[in-house]
Design an enzyme around this catalytic site. Structure first.
Site, short mmCIF file in Angstrom:
data_model
loop_
_atom_site.label_atom_id
_atom_site.label_comp_id
_atom_site.label_asym_id
_atom_site.label_seq_id
_atom_site.Cartn_x
_atom_site.Cartn_y
_atom_site.Cartn_z
N CYS A 20 7.57 -6.23 -1.88
CA CYS A 20 8.01 -5.17 -2.80
C CYS A 20 9.31 -4.55 -2.29
CB CYS A 20 6.91 -4.13 -2.93
SG CYS A 20 7.31 -2.79 -4.08
N CYS A 66 -0.73 -0.65 -3.66
CA CYS A 66 -0.72 0.16 -4.87
C CYS A 66 -1.45 -0.47 -6.05
CB CYS A 66 0.71 0.54 -5.25
SG CYS A 66 1.77 -0.85 -5.73
#
Length: 379
Positions: free
Chosen positions: A118, A215
């Site tokens: 990410c 997440c």
């Protein structure tokens, strides 16, 4: 502006008011403090938050960043501190660049680290380009890592607080990105200092708990996410010993990781057994004694080198490495094969070294991060 003008706190020879900085805001206390601190210092702050996955589904989930509640918190901080804030929809990019590889890596028997991807493929790539499009002089984040100026330019260093250090997750930061990025919290001695600042600025996220999960993985249930992304992925199979003898059955290779001991469902044996290999093609989980987990030679690829010069400048280097985020650096020898591949020899064997994890390189005489790469085959 005179050439001998003093540098501001972000390293630019101009007043803060003439320095635009984009702050990547997750909605947590760390990035909120960075934004508030820079706004108070008079910088031209622009807050940006990325919506990375389904907003509605995220609202009810706790313990992770970038969810709907976190977007609201980031926006509220910007309103309180008086700087603009934007939310960018990166759902498609995030799925393609991070979530799909996460699922495919697990299906291939690896143990991926999506937070690194990410940072590499979304936050420090697309978001950084957005910051440049906004004519920002730099982009700041709430990561606990230090950027220091060395003789040849910007260097990446571990955080002052080793318990909060995030260098393992940022090894793939390139030199060009490092020149543009700023990490204002990396020098803090503890997370408590950050929370004290949050209280000072009156931020309503001052007592917000730290994120714990990946997440997009609620409650740490990796298998459920993978099954959703890749229906039918949890095909059952056999648990076998190293000789191929069946000891039991499993619910799918994706439920297991190298080094796992608990939850195997094969009790009653005289000695404890650990997962030593995942054979995806045969749909087998291979178990064996603990000593089979130990390894000294670790093949690395997709290397990002930010240690000065080039990786191939030396045939071998004495360095320290981390092969998991939860382990301290250990002495090793780095032997390059090409600019992007190498073999790392650990001076002391490590257990549970797993394909899909990162191997991060550190200078043995300082806190400098030299880069790192990905562990890529059954070791």
């Amino acid at each position: 502006m005179s050439l001998d003008s003093p540098l501001n706190s972000l390293g630019f020879a101009k007043p803060p008011a003439q320095t635009r900085v984009v702050v990547a805001m997750s909605g947590g206390v760390d990035s909120s403090v960075v934004a508030a601190m820079l706004a108070e210092e008079g910088y031209d702050v622009v807050g940006v938050t990325l919506q990375l996955y389904d907003h509605g589904a995220a609202l009810a989930k706790k313990g992770a960043c970038c969810a709907g509640r976190d977007i609201h918190d980031a926006r509220r901080v910007a309103e309180d501190m008086g700087f603009p804030h934007y939310v960018l929809d990166y759902e498609n990019t995030f799925r393609e660049a991070v979530m799909d590889e996460f699922a495919d890596s697990y299906l291939a028997g690896a143990t991926p680290v999506p937070c690194i991807r990410c940072n590499e493929r979304v936050k420090f790539k697309d978001l950084l380009e957005t910051a440049k499009d906004l004519d920002a002089d730099c982009m700041a984040t709430g990561h606990y890592i230090q950027r220091k100026m060395g003789g040849a330019g910007a260097e990446l260093h571990s955080a002052a607080d080793p318990t909060k250090d995030q260098s393992y997750f940022l090894f793939s930061t390139t030199q060009e990105q490092l020149d543009y990025l700023r990490f204002p919290l990396g020098h803090h001695a503890s997370k408590e200092e950050t929370r004290v600042l949050a209280g000072k600025y009156g931020l309503r996220v001052a007592d917000k708990p730290d994120s714990q999960d990946i997440c997009f993985v609620p409650n740490g249930n990796y298998a459920a996410v993978i099954e959703k992304l890749r229906p039918g992925a949890a095909a059952p199979g056999e648990i076998v010993d190293t000789e191929g003898h069946a000891l039991g059955t499993h619910r799918g290779v994706i439920h297991y990781t190298i080094g796992q001991r608990r939850g195997l469902g094969i009790g009653g044996l005289s000695d404890p057994l650990y997962v030593v290999k995942l054979d995806v093609d045969a749909k087998q989980v291979v178990v064996g004694p603990r000593d089979l987990l130990a390894t000294r030679r670790v093949p690395i690829r997709e290397i990002n080198w930010i240690g000065g010069g080039t990786l191939m400048d030396q045939t071998e280097r004495q360095i320290a490495v981390r092969v998991r985020s939860t382990r301290p650096p250990t002495d090793a020898v780095l032997r390059p094969i090409s600019e992007t591949e190498a073999e790392v020899e650990l001076l002391v064997a490590e257990q549970g070294v797993s394909p899909g994890q990162a191997c991060v390189f550190y200078d043995t005489d300082s806190s400098r991060v030299l880069g790192g790469g990905w562990i890529w085959r059954g070791v």
